[in-house]
Design a protein around this motif. Structure first.
Motif, PDB file in Angstrom:
ATOM      1  N   HIS A  25       0.926  -0.941   0.206  1.00 59.05           N
ATOM      2  CA  HIS A  25       0.005   0.200  -0.170  1.00 59.05           C
ATOM      3  C   HIS A  25       0.988   1.182  -0.166  1.00 59.05           C
ATOM      4  O   HIS A  25       0.695   2.245  -1.052  1.00 59.05           O
ATOM      5  CB  HIS A  25      -0.848   0.530   1.120  1.00 59.05           C
ATOM      6  CG  HIS A  25      -1.615   1.395   1.378  1.00 59.05           C
ATOM      7  ND1 HIS A  25      -2.877   1.222   0.607  1.00 59.05           N
ATOM      8  CD2 HIS A  25      -1.572   2.116   2.276  1.00 59.05           C
ATOM      9  CE1 HIS A  25      -3.812   2.658   0.807  1.00 59.05           C
ATOM     10  NE2 HIS A  25      -2.574   3.078   1.799  1.00 59.05           N
ATOM     11  N   ARG A  26       2.110   1.630   0.975  1.00 60.49           N
ATOM     12  CA  ARG A  26       2.794   2.351   0.883  1.00 60.49           C
ATOM     13  C   ARG A  26       3.529   2.304  -0.373  1.00 60.49           C
ATOM     14  O   ARG A  26       3.643   3.336  -1.092  1.00 60.49           O
ATOM     15  CB  ARG A  26       4.044   2.297   2.109  1.00 60.49           C
ATOM     16  CG  ARG A  26       3.241   2.636   3.293  1.00 60.49           C
ATOM     17  CD  ARG A  26       4.625   2.890   4.648  1.00 60.49           C
ATOM     18  NE  ARG A  26       5.673   1.877   4.411  1.00 60.49           N
ATOM     19  CZ  ARG A  26       5.791   0.335   4.840  1.00 60.49           C
ATOM     20  NH1 ARG A  26       4.664   0.604   6.122  1.00 60.49           N
ATOM     21  NH2 ARG A  26       6.130  -0.087   5.530  1.00 60.49           N
ATOM     22  N   ALA A  27       3.927   1.609  -0.923  1.00 60.43           N
ATOM     23  CA  ALA A  27       4.836   1.819  -2.314  1.00 60.43           C
ATOM     24  C   ALA A  27       3.600   2.389  -3.763  1.00 60.43           C
ATOM     25  O   ALA A  27       4.012   2.870  -4.447  1.00 60.43           O
ATOM     26  CB  ALA A  27       5.203   0.478  -3.018  1.00 60.43           C
ATOM     27  N   ALA A  28       2.646   1.537  -2.866  1.00 58.16           N
ATOM     28  CA  ALA A  28       1.748   2.131  -4.352  1.00 58.16           C
ATOM     29  C   ALA A  28       1.369   3.557  -4.307  1.00 58.16           C
ATOM     30  O   ALA A  28       0.955   4.619  -5.068  1.00 58.16           O
ATOM     31  CB  ALA A  28       0.069   1.264  -4.159  1.00 58.16           C
ATOM     32  N   THR A  29       1.007   4.495  -2.851  1.00 61.75           N
ATOM     33  CA  THR A  29       1.014   5.865  -2.970  1.00 61.75           C
ATOM     34  C   THR A  29       2.028   6.489  -2.815  1.00 61.75           C
ATOM     35  O   THR A  29       2.067   7.347  -3.584  1.00 61.75           O
ATOM     36  CB  THR A  29       0.416   5.954  -0.641  1.00 61.75           C
ATOM     37  OG1 THR A  29      -0.130   5.329  -1.329  1.00 61.75           O
ATOM     38  CG2 THR A  29       0.947   7.443  -0.923  1.00 61.75           C
ATOM     39  N   LEU A  30       3.705   5.889  -2.622  1.00 56.35           N
ATOM     40  CA  LEU A  30       4.500   6.556  -3.263  1.00 56.35           C
ATOM     41  C   LEU A  30       4.784   6.424  -5.056  1.00 56.35           C
ATOM     42  O   LEU A  30       4.810   7.682  -5.121  1.00 56.35           O
ATOM     43  CB  LEU A  30       5.618   6.000  -3.243  1.00 56.35           C
ATOM     44  CG  LEU A  30       7.029   6.261  -2.959  1.00 56.35           C
ATOM     45  CD1 LEU A  30       7.683   7.682  -2.592  1.00 56.35           C
ATOM     46  CD2 LEU A  30       8.187   5.399  -3.095  1.00 56.35           C
ATOM     47  N   THR A  31       4.459   5.707  -5.203  1.00 50.83           N
ATOM     48  CA  THR A  31       3.849   5.950  -7.108  1.00 50.83           C
ATOM     49  C   THR A  31       2.819   6.408  -7.629  1.00 50.83           C
ATOM     50  O   THR A  31       3.294   7.291  -8.307  1.00 50.83           O
ATOM     51  CB  THR A  31       4.091   4.507  -7.263  1.00 50.83           C
ATOM     52  OG1 THR A  31       4.651   3.495  -7.255  1.00 50.83           O
ATOM     53  CG2 THR A  31       3.745   4.341  -9.424  1.00 50.83           C
ATOM     54  N   GLN A  32       1.745   6.415  -6.803  1.00 51.00           N
ATOM     55  CA  GLN A  32       0.980   7.948  -7.181  1.00 51.00           C
ATOM     56  C   GLN A  32       1.503   8.918  -7.318  1.00 51.00           C
ATOM     57  O   GLN A  32       1.463   9.357  -7.633  1.00 51.00           O
ATOM     58  CB  GLN A  32      -0.331   7.805  -6.048  1.00 51.00           C
ATOM     59  CG  GLN A  32      -1.292   6.403  -6.584  1.00 51.00           C
ATOM     60  CD  GLN A  32      -2.662   5.984  -5.614  1.00 51.00           C
ATOM     61  OE1 GLN A  32      -2.351   6.757  -4.893  1.00 51.00           O
ATOM     62  NE2 GLN A  32      -3.392   5.388  -5.643  1.00 51.00           N
ATOM     63  N   ARG A  33       2.542   9.222  -6.331  1.00 55.43           N
ATOM     64  CA  ARG A  33       2.964  11.120  -5.184  1.00 55.43           C
ATOM     65  C   ARG A  33       3.914  11.092  -7.353  1.00 55.43           C
ATOM     66  O   ARG A  33       4.133  12.312  -6.924  1.00 55.43           O
ATOM     67  CB  ARG A  33       3.299  10.724  -4.400  1.00 55.43           C
ATOM     68  CG  ARG A  33       2.690  10.448  -3.207  1.00 55.43           C
ATOM     69  CD  ARG A  33       2.762  10.948  -1.500  1.00 55.43           C
ATOM     70  NE  ARG A  33       1.417  10.815  -0.737  1.00 55.43           N
ATOM     71  CZ  ARG A  33       1.737  10.322  -0.108  1.00 55.43           C
ATOM     72  NH1 ARG A  33       3.321  10.861   0.702  1.00 55.43           N
ATOM     73  NH2 ARG A  33       0.866  10.758   0.673  1.00 55.43           N
ATOM     74  N   LEU A  34       5.182  10.741  -6.906  1.00 52.86           N
ATOM     75  CA  LEU A  34       5.421  10.402  -8.015  1.00 52.86           C
ATOM     76  C   LEU A  34       5.000  10.794  -9.571  1.00 52.86           C
ATOM     77  O   LEU A  34       5.963  11.582 -10.277  1.00 52.86           O
ATOM     78  CB  LEU A  34       6.661   9.284  -8.131  1.00 52.86           C
ATOM     79  CG  LEU A  34       7.831   8.618  -6.877  1.00 52.86           C
ATOM     80  CD1 LEU A  34       8.904   8.005  -6.814  1.00 52.86           C
ATOM     81  CD2 LEU A  34       8.203  10.386  -6.635  1.00 52.86           C
TER      82      LEU A  34
END
Length: 62
Positions: A25-34
């Motif tokens: 979930h954290r990786a998906a959020t980081l990807t969205q932000r990037l």
């Protein structure tokens, strides 16, 4: 880590599964932000509890 625990016969692996789901979930959020940053879209910053985050990674860091 989960595979190693299972190979040793440890059946109490629920917390590792939960940790993996939280990391995904954290990786998906980081990807969205990037992606938003690269597209110059406005971001919505939110406060972060650093103690909780580091505490959740303690198994991984060990």
């Amino acid at each position: 880590m989960l595979q190693r625990r299972l190979a040793r016969g440890d059946t109490d692996v629920g917390r590792f599964v939960d940790g993996a789901a939280e990391a995904a979930h954290r990786a998906a959020t980081l990807t969205q932000r990037l992606l938003a940053f690269s597209r110059r879209q406005p971001l919505s910053p939110q406060p972060l509890d650093a103690n909780r985050m580091v505490g959740g990674m303690s198994d991984l860091l060990s």
